[in-house]
Design a protein around this motif. Sequence first.
Motif, PDB file in Angstrom:
ATOM      1  N   ILE A 181       0.857  -1.185   0.000  1.00 25.09           N
ATOM      2  CA  ILE A 181       0.000   0.000   0.000  1.00 25.09           C
ATOM      3  C   ILE A 181       0.896   1.239   0.000  1.00 25.09           C
ATOM      4  O   ILE A 181       1.693   1.439   0.922  1.00 25.09           O
ATOM      5  N   ASP A 182       0.771   2.034  -1.031  1.00 30.26           N
ATOM      6  CA  ASP A 182       1.607   3.229  -1.168  1.00 30.26           C
ATOM      7  C   ASP A 182       0.865   4.473  -0.712  1.00 30.26           C
ATOM      8  O   ASP A 182      -0.311   4.663  -1.034  1.00 30.26           O
ATOM      9  N   HIS A 183       1.560   5.317   0.050  1.00 28.65           N
ATOM     10  CA  HIS A 183       1.076   6.675   0.299  1.00 28.65           C
ATOM     11  C   HIS A 183       1.495   7.500  -0.918  1.00 28.65           C
ATOM     12  O   HIS A 183       2.683   7.738  -1.136  1.00 28.65           O
ATOM     13  N   VAL A 184       0.531   7.899  -1.729  1.00 35.98           N
ATOM     14  CA  VAL A 184       0.832   8.585  -2.988  1.00 35.98           C
ATOM     15  C   VAL A 184       1.670   9.836  -2.718  1.00 35.98           C
ATOM     16  O   VAL A 184       2.674  10.082  -3.387  1.00 35.98           O
ATOM     17  N   VAL A 185       1.244  10.643  -1.767  1.00 32.59           N
ATOM     18  CA  VAL A 185       2.137  11.670  -1.218  1.00 32.59           C
ATOM     19  C   VAL A 185       2.832  11.004  -0.042  1.00 32.59           C
ATOM     20  O   VAL A 185       2.204  10.690   0.972  1.00 32.59           O
TER      21      VAL A 185
ATOM     22  N   TYR B 102      -7.853   8.215   0.410  1.00 32.47           N
ATOM     23  CA  TYR B 102      -7.642   9.106  -0.744  1.00 32.47           C
ATOM     24  C   TYR B 102      -6.161   9.167  -1.129  1.00 32.47           C
ATOM     25  O   TYR B 102      -5.830   9.406  -2.285  1.00 32.47           O
ATOM     26  N   ASN B 103      -5.287   8.935  -0.165  1.00 24.48           N
ATOM     27  CA  ASN B 103      -3.849   8.991  -0.421  1.00 24.48           C
ATOM     28  C   ASN B 103      -3.216   7.611  -0.470  1.00 24.48           C
ATOM     29  O   ASN B 103      -1.994   7.477  -0.433  1.00 24.48           O
ATOM     30  N   LEU B 104      -4.029   6.562  -0.571  1.00 21.98           N
ATOM     31  CA  LEU B 104      -3.507   5.207  -0.541  1.00 21.98           C
ATOM     32  C   LEU B 104      -3.884   4.441  -1.809  1.00 21.98           C
ATOM     33  O   LEU B 104      -5.024   4.517  -2.273  1.00 21.98           O
ATOM     34  N   LEU B 105      -2.911   3.709  -2.353  1.00 19.85           N
ATOM     35  CA  LEU B 105      -3.149   2.858  -3.513  1.00 19.85           C
ATOM     36  C   LEU B 105      -2.468   1.512  -3.302  1.00 19.85           C
ATOM     37  O   LEU B 105      -1.338   1.457  -2.795  1.00 19.85           O
ATOM     38  N   ALA B 106      -3.124   0.437  -3.697  1.00 20.06           N
ATOM     39  CA  ALA B 106      -2.488  -0.871  -3.732  1.00 20.06           C
ATOM     40  C   ALA B 106      -1.639  -0.932  -5.006  1.00 20.06           C
ATOM     41  O   ALA B 106      -2.144  -0.675  -6.101  1.00 20.06           O
ATOM     42  N   VAL B 107      -0.353  -1.258  -4.849  1.00 16.79           N
ATOM     43  CA  VAL B 107       0.572  -1.218  -5.984  1.00 16.79           C
ATOM     44  C   VAL B 107       1.577  -2.366  -5.916  1.00 16.79           C
ATOM     45  O   VAL B 107       1.699  -3.052  -4.897  1.00 16.79           O
ATOM     46  N   ASP B 108       2.308  -2.523  -6.988  1.00 11.06           N
ATOM     47  CA  ASP B 108       3.393  -3.494  -7.062  1.00 11.06           C
ATOM     48  C   ASP B 108       4.418  -3.222  -5.962  1.00 11.06           C
ATOM     49  O   ASP B 108       4.902  -2.097  -5.806  1.00 11.06           O
TER      50      ASP B 108
ATOM     51  N   ALA C 238      -2.760  10.763 -13.907  1.00 13.97           N
ATOM     52  CA  ALA C 238      -3.632  10.436 -12.772  1.00 13.97           C
ATOM     53  C   ALA C 238      -2.846  10.435 -11.470  1.00 13.97           C
ATOM     54  O   ALA C 238      -3.355  10.864 -10.420  1.00 13.97           O
ATOM     55  N   TYR C 239      -1.602   9.971 -11.526  1.00  9.84           N
ATOM     56  CA  TYR C 239      -0.742   9.926 -10.341  1.00  9.84           C
ATOM     57  C   TYR C 239      -0.463  11.334  -9.818  1.00  9.84           C
ATOM     58  O   TYR C 239      -0.643  11.626  -8.635  1.00  9.84           O
ATOM     59  N   VAL C 240      -0.041  12.212 -10.715  1.00  7.21           N
ATOM     60  CA  VAL C 240       0.263  13.593 -10.330  1.00  7.21           C
ATOM     61  C   VAL C 240      -1.001  14.307  -9.858  1.00  7.21           C
ATOM     62  O   VAL C 240      -0.979  15.064  -8.877  1.00  7.21           O
ATOM     63  N   ALA C 241      -2.118  14.070 -10.532  1.00  7.35           N
ATOM     64  CA  ALA C 241      -3.377  14.716 -10.140  1.00  7.35           C
ATOM     65  C   ALA C 241      -3.797  14.294  -8.738  1.00  7.35           C
ATOM     66  O   ALA C 241      -4.314  15.105  -7.964  1.00  7.35           O
ATOM     67  N   ARG C 242      -3.567  13.024  -8.385  1.00  3.08           N
ATOM     68  CA  ARG C 242      -3.917  12.580  -7.032  1.00  3.08           C
ATOM     69  C   ARG C 242      -2.988  13.225  -6.007  1.00  3.08           C
ATOM     70  O   ARG C 242      -3.438  13.631  -4.926  1.00  3.08           O
ATOM     71  N   GLN C 243      -1.710  13.346  -6.322  1.00  8.24           N
ATOM     72  CA  GLN C 243      -0.806  14.039  -5.404  1.00  8.24           C
ATOM     73  C   GLN C 243      -1.265  15.475  -5.176  1.00  8.24           C
ATOM     74  O   GLN C 243      -1.261  15.974  -4.048  1.00  8.24           O
ATOM     75  N   ILE C 244      -1.665  16.138  -6.252  1.00 10.90           N
ATOM     76  CA  ILE C 244      -2.158  17.517  -6.135  1.00 10.90           C
ATOM     77  C   ILE C 244      -3.413  17.552  -5.270  1.00 10.90           C
ATOM     78  O   ILE C 244      -3.571  18.421  -4.408  1.00 10.90           O
ATOM     79  N   GLY C 245      -4.317  16.601  -5.494  1.00 12.03           N
ATOM     80  CA  GLY C 245      -5.548  16.550  -4.712  1.00 12.03           C
ATOM     81  C   GLY C 245      -5.279  16.348  -3.233  1.00 12.03           C
ATOM     82  O   GLY C 245      -5.898  16.992  -2.381  1.00 12.03           O
ATOM     83  N   VAL C 246      -4.324  15.474  -2.920  1.00 10.20           N
ATOM     84  CA  VAL C 246      -3.972  15.223  -1.521  1.00 10.20           C
ATOM     85  C   VAL C 246      -3.378  16.476  -0.891  1.00 10.20           C
ATOM     86  O   VAL C 246      -3.743  16.867   0.225  1.00 10.20           O
ATOM     87  N   LYS C 247      -2.469  17.118  -1.623  1.00  8.49           N
ATOM     88  CA  LYS C 247      -1.818  18.313  -1.060  1.00  8.49           C
ATOM     89  C   LYS C 247      -2.814  19.447  -0.875  1.00  8.49           C
ATOM     90  O   LYS C 247      -2.730  20.211   0.096  1.00  8.49           O
ATOM     91  N   ALA C 248      -3.772  19.547  -1.779  1.00  7.79           N
ATOM     92  CA  ALA C 248      -4.804  20.579  -1.634  1.00  7.79           C
ATOM     93  C   ALA C 248      -5.713  20.263  -0.451  1.00  7.79           C
ATOM     94  O   ALA C 248      -6.077  21.154   0.331  1.00  7.79           O
ATOM     95  N   LYS C 249      -6.084  19.004  -0.299  1.00 12.54           N
ATOM     96  CA  LYS C 249      -6.981  18.603   0.794  1.00 12.54           C
ATOM     97  C   LYS C 249      -6.377  18.921   2.155  1.00 12.54           C
ATOM     98  O   LYS C 249      -7.089  19.343   3.075  1.00 12.54           O
ATOM     99  N   TYR C 250      -5.059  18.761   2.271  1.00 11.18           N
ATOM    100  CA  TYR C 250      -4.402  18.945   3.563  1.00 11.18           C
ATOM    101  C   TYR C 250      -3.561  20.226   3.637  1.00 11.18           C
ATOM    102  O   TYR C 250      -2.801  20.399   4.594  1.00 11.18           O
ATOM    103  N   ALA C 251      -3.735  21.107   2.658  1.00  7.71           N
ATOM    104  CA  ALA C 251      -3.024  22.392   2.642  1.00  7.71           C
ATOM    105  C   ALA C 251      -1.511  22.209   2.770  1.00  7.71           C
ATOM    106  O   ALA C 251      -0.839  22.920   3.515  1.00  7.71           O
TER     107      ALA C 251
ATOM    108  N   PRO D  21      -8.861  13.730  -8.744  1.00  6.93           N
ATOM    109  CA  PRO D  21      -9.818  12.669  -8.351  1.00  6.93           C
ATOM    110  C   PRO D  21     -10.676  13.112  -7.176  1.00  6.93           C
ATOM    111  O   PRO D  21     -10.206  13.800  -6.269  1.00  6.93           O
ATOM    112  N   SER D  22     -11.919  12.711  -7.204  1.00  6.79           N
ATOM    113  CA  SER D  22     -12.855  13.117  -6.151  1.00  6.79           C
ATOM    114  C   SER D  22     -12.842  12.173  -4.961  1.00  6.79           C
ATOM    115  O   SER D  22     -13.300  12.505  -3.879  1.00  6.79           O
ATOM    116  N   SER D  23     -12.328  10.959  -5.157  1.00  4.68           N
ATOM    117  CA  SER D  23     -12.266   9.991  -4.046  1.00  4.68           C
ATOM    118  C   SER D  23     -11.124   9.031  -4.278  1.00  4.68           C
ATOM    119  O   SER D  23     -10.464   9.051  -5.311  1.00  4.68           O
TER     120      SER D  23
END
Length: 242
Positions: free
Chosen positions: A142-146, A172-178, A203-216, A240-242
């Motif tokens: 499980i990766d923390h995208v940020v 929102y910041n977690l993905l199952a990955v290799d 999609a990867y970069v957009a999720r990082q942006i979403g996480v950083k925006a969500k948590y300022a 991404p919204s979720s």
Amino acid sequence: MARRKRRKLSKAQQRWNTLVAAVVLLGVLVGYLLPYISSSVDRATGGYTASGQAADVLQTLQVVDDPQPLSRYNREYFGFRETDEDSNGCDAREDVLARDLTNVQFRAGSSCKVQSGTLADPYTGKTIHFQRGVQTSKAVQIDHVVALSNAWNSGAYKWKTDELRRFGNDPYNLLAVDGPANQEKSDAAADQWLPSNASFDCAYVARQIGVKAKYALSVTSAEKDAMLKVLHGCPAQAVPSS
């Protein structure tokens, strides 16, 4: 004991050695200057310009190039897998496995522990057949995208325990990955690492942006440039919204 006379190089050998040394030096200089040349070309040709929702949100993030955390990073502060944010009785790893894998089978008698399933890995593009076991579970991680250390340096060092744990277990910041890809990424930001599966970069970069925006959280200049360079190629990319 008589000294052995040093053999004198011929003029042709001397010229050859000089040429080899010049080529080696040129290679070193090119390797050093190429990133700067590439960056200048990208700026001159608009490579660091991007449009779309993800790019717009990126522009709202604060840029901090020399963060000064008040204390040293410790992964344990984030309490990964130590909380149950959705109160379903399952920890964050099990929730993300159940969400991201297909053909999921749970361990007999459990509604949490994923026994097996199939992962279409976003980081490598591979299909991974997951099977829980001492030697096999690590194939899917499980990766923390940020990354947690990136978040810490980006502002999380100011947070209290509850906020740190909420971030550490936020799906929102977690993905199952290799597994090996996750290890390779480690705590790298977007300017240091992108998935080998280039089709997932946007999609990867957009999720990082979403996480950083969500948590300022902030970004560095290099991190922001790397994100813009990716988003330049996908102007319709949304956060991404979720």
